[in-house]
Scaffold this motif. Structure first.
Motif, PDB file in Angstrom:
ATOM      1  N   LYS A 140       0.820  -1.202   0.000  1.00  0.00           N
ATOM      2  CA  LYS A 140       0.000   0.000   0.000  1.00  0.00           C
ATOM      3  C   LYS A 140       0.862   1.265   0.000  1.00  0.00           C
ATOM      4  O   LYS A 140       0.458   2.302  -0.523  1.00  0.00           O
ATOM      5  CB  LYS A 140      -0.949   0.001   1.199  1.00  0.00           C
ATOM      6  N   ALA A 141       2.056   1.164   0.567  1.00  0.00           N
ATOM      7  CA  ALA A 141       2.964   2.311   0.541  1.00  0.00           C
ATOM      8  C   ALA A 141       3.337   2.672  -0.905  1.00  0.00           C
ATOM      9  O   ALA A 141       3.469   3.848  -1.237  1.00  0.00           O
ATOM     10  CB  ALA A 141       4.222   2.012   1.353  1.00  0.00           C
ATOM     11  N   ASN A 156       4.079   3.721   6.656  1.00  0.00           N
ATOM     12  CA  ASN A 156       3.744   4.122   5.284  1.00  0.00           C
ATOM     13  C   ASN A 156       3.576   5.636   5.172  1.00  0.00           C
ATOM     14  O   ASN A 156       4.023   6.251   4.208  1.00  0.00           O
ATOM     15  CB  ASN A 156       2.453   3.445   4.825  1.00  0.00           C
ATOM     16  N   ASN A 157       2.916   6.226   6.153  1.00  0.00           N
ATOM     17  CA  ASN A 157       2.681   7.675   6.103  1.00  0.00           C
ATOM     18  C   ASN A 157       3.982   8.471   6.198  1.00  0.00           C
ATOM     19  O   ASN A 157       4.120   9.517   5.574  1.00  0.00           O
ATOM     20  CB  ASN A 157       1.719   8.105   7.218  1.00  0.00           C
ATOM     21  N   ASN A 182       5.533   8.224   2.883  1.00  0.00           N
ATOM     22  CA  ASN A 182       4.763   9.070   1.971  1.00  0.00           C
ATOM     23  C   ASN A 182       5.098  10.553   2.158  1.00  0.00           C
ATOM     24  O   ASN A 182       5.133  11.312   1.186  1.00  0.00           O
ATOM     25  CB  ASN A 182       3.266   8.831   2.193  1.00  0.00           C
ATOM     26  N   GLN A 192       1.723  -0.298  10.609  1.00  0.00           N
ATOM     27  CA  GLN A 192       2.089  -0.168   9.198  1.00  0.00           C
ATOM     28  C   GLN A 192       1.657   1.175   8.620  1.00  0.00           C
ATOM     29  O   GLN A 192       2.371   1.776   7.816  1.00  0.00           O
ATOM     30  CB  GLN A 192       1.457  -1.320   8.403  1.00  0.00           C
ATOM     31  N   ARG A 193       0.509   1.645   9.052  1.00  0.00           N
ATOM     32  CA  ARG A 193       0.022   2.923   8.522  1.00  0.00           C
ATOM     33  C   ARG A 193       0.988   4.063   8.856  1.00  0.00           C
ATOM     34  O   ARG A 193       1.276   4.917   8.019  1.00  0.00           O
ATOM     35  CB  ARG A 193      -1.374   3.232   9.083  1.00  0.00           C
TER      36      ARG A 193
END
Lengths: 165, 108
Positions: B18-19, B88-89, B92, B84-85
């Motif tokens: 998703k990243a 990933n953020n 990002n 994980q979020r």
């Protein structure tokens, strides 16, 4: 589609977080979430939010939307997005996510383009191997009643013809 | 290939599939002010094949992904998070910042 026991079943709070995360990516612009109040409105369209099924349906829909919205390179769908390894958090929902993606009118064309790319003679072999899990997904679908899938025999023939060319 | 190096560095920093998706959405928004779908529709490229996009668009992606990869390589081992979020953020945010810098050099 019986091979669903490999990953742990996601609990509702975690599922809700995943849904919100994906929705946020889809609704982010310049680092901010546009109209966050729309999340609740959109969730209502999936049904009663007390049920896990409602959140699963939303998750699969949003994951498919993100797969489509982020598809700069069709081959990435095969080597990353839909290369569902059993240890991935979304493994248990892989078929529903893929079904949602196939609802897009261009879905089959995009997958076909991805196949052409990964079987091109210049495509990196190691990168191509990452698509193994995508082909496993197709294999699981083959023979399932009512499933919209791709014949793995087709992809094998396709690979053969590209190699021979 | 710049994109492979880009995805490799995202992975090396703990990003998941998703990243990658998030990074593509972000860099496209920042570099071109539109979505991936709009970019293909607006330029007449064959959908989902970046080598059919206008040359200058491809170049912008290549430059941005190379510079983002360089930045992410520099940061390897420093990006963490509780889930994980968060990881990933953070990745990002690096991509977004680099994309904003790259955007300044582009003629549009």
């Amino acid at each position: 589609m019986s091979n669903t026991t490999a990953s742990s079943v996601m609990k509702l709070p975690e599922l809700k977080e995943k849904v919100r995360y994906t929705w946020d990516i889809l609704n982010e612009w310049d680092g901010a979430i546009l109209q966050p109040e729309n999340f609740a409105k959109e969730m209502k369209t999936f049904g009663d939010r007390r049920y896990k099924k409602t959140w699963v349906n939303a998750l699969c829909k949003f994951e498919a939307m993100l797969a489509y919205a982020s598809c700069l390179d069709s081959w990435m769908l095969l080597t990353s997005t839909f290369a569902f390894r059993p240890e991935r958090w979304d493994y248990e929902y892989r078929h529903q996510i893929f079904n949602e993606f196939l609802m897009y009118p261009k879905a089959v064309e995009i997958i076909k383009t991805g196949l052409e790319d990964i079987f091109h003679k210049d495509f990196d072999v190691q990168e191509r191997e990452k698509a193994d899990e995508f082909f496993r997904l197709l294999e699981e679908r083959e023979g399932s009643a009512g499933a919209i899938g791709f014949s793995t025999r087709f992809t094998e023939q396709f690979a053969g013809s590209r190699t021979a060319a | 290939m710049a994109f492979r190096r880009f995805t490799d560095t995202i992975k090396a920093n703990g990003g998941d599939e998703k990243a990658y998706a998030q990074a593509v959405v972000t860099e496209t928004n920042e570099l071109f002010g539109c979505t991936v779908t709009e970019l293909y529709e607006g330029t007449g490229g064959k959908t989902n094949r970046r080598d059919t996009l206008p040359h200058e668009v491809q170049q912008a992606y290549t430059v941005n992904e190379s510079l983002s990869a360089y930045e992410l390589e520099r940061m390897e081992g420093t990006i963490g998070g509780e889930n994980q979020r968060e990881v990933n953020n953070k990745i990002n945010a690096v991509v977004r910042e680099q994309s904003k810098q790259t955007r300044k050099w582009l003629p549009w």
